[in-house]
Motif scaffolding. Structure first.
Motif, PDB file in Angstrom:
ATOM      1  N   PRO A  24     -45.592 -10.513 -86.069  1.00 32.70           N
ATOM      2  CA  PRO A  24     -44.366 -10.382 -85.278  1.00 32.70           C
ATOM      3  C   PRO A  24     -44.660  -9.616 -83.990  1.00 32.70           C
ATOM      4  CG  PRO A  24     -43.988  -9.755 -87.562  1.00 32.70           C
ATOM      5  CD  PRO A  24     -45.472  -9.927 -87.411  1.00 32.70           C
ATOM      6  N   ARG A  25     -43.955  -9.957 -82.925  1.00 32.83           N
ATOM      7  CA  ARG A  25     -44.276  -9.359 -81.629  1.00 32.83           C
ATOM      8  C   ARG A  25     -44.192  -7.837 -81.658  1.00 32.83           C
ATOM      9  NH1 ARG A  25     -40.838 -10.690 -76.299  1.00 32.83           N
ATOM     10  NH2 ARG A  25     -39.621  -8.919 -77.076  1.00 32.83           N
ATOM     11  N   ASN A 176     -38.826  -2.054 -78.738  1.00 31.23           N
ATOM     12  CA  ASN A 176     -38.874  -2.699 -80.043  1.00 31.23           C
ATOM     13  C   ASN A 176     -38.304  -1.847 -81.173  1.00 31.23           C
ATOM     14  OD1 ASN A 176     -40.133  -5.041 -79.058  1.00 31.23           O
ATOM     15  ND2 ASN A 176     -42.168  -4.132 -79.223  1.00 31.23           N
ATOM     16  N   ARG A 187     -33.484  -8.567 -82.953  1.00 31.61           N
ATOM     17  CA  ARG A 187     -34.604  -9.264 -82.317  1.00 31.61           C
ATOM     18  C   ARG A 187     -35.848  -9.196 -83.199  1.00 31.61           C
ATOM     19  NH1 ARG A 187     -34.673  -6.942 -77.198  1.00 31.61           N
ATOM     20  NH2 ARG A 187     -35.809  -5.171 -78.051  1.00 31.61           N
ATOM     21  N   ASN A 188     -36.110  -8.028 -83.803  1.00 33.66           N
ATOM     22  CA  ASN A 188     -37.271  -7.890 -84.664  1.00 33.66           C
ATOM     23  C   ASN A 188     -37.157  -8.757 -85.917  1.00 33.66           C
ATOM     24  OD1 ASN A 188     -38.128  -6.037 -82.816  1.00 33.66           O
ATOM     25  ND2 ASN A 188     -37.752  -4.236 -84.082  1.00 33.66           N
ATOM     26  N   GLN A 191     -38.144 -12.187 -85.101  1.00 31.74           N
ATOM     27  CA  GLN A 191     -39.599 -12.288 -84.962  1.00 31.74           C
ATOM     28  C   GLN A 191     -40.272 -12.433 -86.328  1.00 31.74           C
ATOM     29  OE1 GLN A 191     -40.966  -8.936 -82.613  1.00 31.74           O
ATOM     30  NE2 GLN A 191     -39.381  -9.292 -81.071  1.00 31.74           N
TER      31      GLN A 191
END
Length: 383
Positions: A24-25, A176, A187-188, A191
Motif C-alpha cells: 500500500p502506498r 498518510n 484513503r489508506n 490502498q
C-alpha cells in the motif's frame, strides 16, 4: 547451502520497484521516504558513489573472502541488517523473515524497540545472535526491565540511538496519518484493498503491534492513546547522565548509533562504548545534515584504533559496501535495502537480498584483486 536468487530482481532498485507495486502506498512511503524535501536521503547514496577504487591486476592474488570479524564473532560478510521500526506494517512478518535469513547467512540482525517482533522471538529465531537497539525510556524501571529481558535473551550487542532528539518532519507520513498518533484514514483503506497480497499476509500474521513493548501497555488502547503513550514513554535525548547507568548495567558490547561528529565520537570513547555506527537515520531526521560517508571518512581515520567504527544510511549495493569499507568502516549495515527485498519477494526476500549483496561484493573484491575485506582501504582512490 544454496539460497534462492530470483534473476528477475538482480538489484536493489529492481526490488524497490517491485515492492512499490506490492505494498500500500502509505506503507511504501513510510519505508521509502526521508524528511522535509528528501534531500539527504538522496545525498547519502550519491556521495557514497563518488568513491572510486583502483584495481591491482598484476599483484600476486589467490582468492577473495568476505568473512569479517566483529566484536570477537566471525560473520560471513561485512554487512548486517539495520534496526527498522514498524517492519510488520511495511510487509507482514518482515522482522521474522529477516531474522531467519540473518541466521542462515551468518550476518548480524538488529531488532528495533519499536518494530513488530519481540526481543525474545528475535533471539529464538537467531539462536541468541540478534542485537537489540534501544529507544531510551523515560522511566528507569522500564529501562532496567528491558535490559534484563535482553540479557536473558542472550543479546550480544546493545545499540543505543542518539540521532532522534525529536521526530523528523516527514510530510508524506503526516499526509498518510503515520505520524504520532497514527491513524488509518479512508484513503489508506482503499490502498489496502488494491494490494491483495499484502492484505492476505496481514490477515495471516495479524495486525502489527509493538511486540517488545506490548507487556507494558494497557489493553484496549485506542490509536490516539497509543501515540500519546509512546511519546510519554521514550525520550530520544541522550546525555552522560542517561548513558552511564546503561554502561554500568549492560555487560555485553555497547554501541552508539547516529554519530556524525568528532565531538560525539570522542564522547562515546570517553563513556566506554565499544563501537559507534556513523548514521543519519537513513536521511529521516535532518535534511540539512551531511551524508554519512563524509563524517565516516575522518571519524574512521581518527578513532578506529580506539573504537569499532561502523556505518549505515544510503548503502544500496555490493559496490556501495565496498566503497564504505574502503573509506575506513569496520562494518556496514543496510535497512531499506532489506525491506525492499521482503516487500518484493515476501518470505524469500531476505535470502535473496543477502545472497545478491554477497555476490555483488564478491565480484568487486575479485575485480580489484583484493583478498580480504579489511584490505579494501588499500584500493581507495584518494583525492
Amino acid at each position: 547451502m544454496a539460497f534462492p536468487f530470483n534473476t528477475e530482481y538482480p538489484s536493489i532498485e529492481s526490488l524497490r520497484e517491485r515492492a512499490r507495486k506490492r505494498m500500500p502506498r502509505f506503507a511504501f512511503e513510510y519505508l521509502d521516504g526521508g524528511c522535509n524535501e528528501n534531500i539527504n536521503i538522496k545525498r547519502n547514496t550519491d556521495e557514497i558513489r563518488e568513491i572510486q577504487l583502483k584495481p591491482r591486476y598484476l599483484k600476486n592474488y589467490s582468492n577473495s573472502r568476505l568473512e569479517t570479524e566483529l566484536f570477537g564473532l566471525k560473520y560471513d560478510a561485512p554487512f548486517g541488517i539495520s534496526p527498522i521500526g514498524l517492519q510488520g506494517l511495511m510487509w507482514p512478518n518482515a522482522p521474522e523473515i529477516l531474522a531467519k535469513a540473518s541466521l542462515k547467512h551468518n550476518i548480524p540482525f538488529i531488532l528495533s524497540t519499536v518494530t513488530t517482533t519481540s526481543i525474545e522471538r528475535a533471539s529464538e529465531l537467531t539462536e541468541g545472535r540478534a542485537w537489540f537497539q534501544l529507544y531510551h525510556p523515560t522511566e528507569d524501571w522500564l529501562r532496567d526491565d528491558i535490559l534484563k529481558r535482553a540479557e536473558a535473551a542472550e543479546v550480544p550487542v546493545l545499540v543505543i540511538l542518539c540521532d532522534v532528539p525529536t521526530f523528523g518532519y516527514r510530510p508524506k507520513e503526516i499526509r498518510n496519518g503515520l505520524a504520532m498518533p497514527p491513524q488509518m484514514n479512508f484513503r489508506n483503506v482503499l490502498q489496502v484493498m488494491g494490494k491483495p497480497a499484502w492484505a492476505m499476509q496481514t490477515l495471516k500474521h495479524g495486525a502489527p503491534n509493538f511486540a517488545t513493548m506490548k507487556k507494558y501497555m494497557d489493553k484496549g488502547m485506542s490509536i490516539k492513546q497509543l501515540g500519546a503513550w509512546m511519546n510519554a514513554t521514550f525520550s530520544g535525548r541522550l546525555n552522560e547522565e542517561k548513558i552511564k547507568p546503561l554502561r554500568d548495567l549492560w555487560k555485553g558490547k555497547l554501541v552508539l548509533k547516529g554519530v556524525v561528529s568528532d565531538e560525539d565520537a570522542e564522547e562515546a570513547i570517553r563513556l566506554g562504548f565499544d563501537g559507534i555506527i556513523v548514521s543519519n537515520h537513513g536521511g529521516r531526521q535532518l535534511d540539512a545534515g551531511e551524508s554519512t560517508i563524509k563524517p565516516l571518512s575522518h571519524i574512521a581515520e581518527k578513532y578506529k584504533d580506539r573504537i569499532t567504527v561502523m556505518m549505515d544510511s544510503g548503502i544500496r549495493s555490493g559496490p556501495d559496501i565496498a566503497r564504505v569499507m574502503s573509506s575506513g568502516a569496520d562494518f556496514s549495515f543496510l535497512g531499506r535495502s532489506f525491506m525492499y527485498g521482503v516487500g518484493a519477494l515476501g518470505e524469500e526476500g531476505g535470502d535473496h537480498t543477502i545472497a545478491m549483496l554477497k555476490m555483488q561484493l564478491q565480484q568487486v573484491l575479485e575485480q580489484v584483486c583484493c583478498e580480504k575485506v579489511t584490505d579494501l582501504p588499500k584500493y581507495l582512490v584518494k583525492e
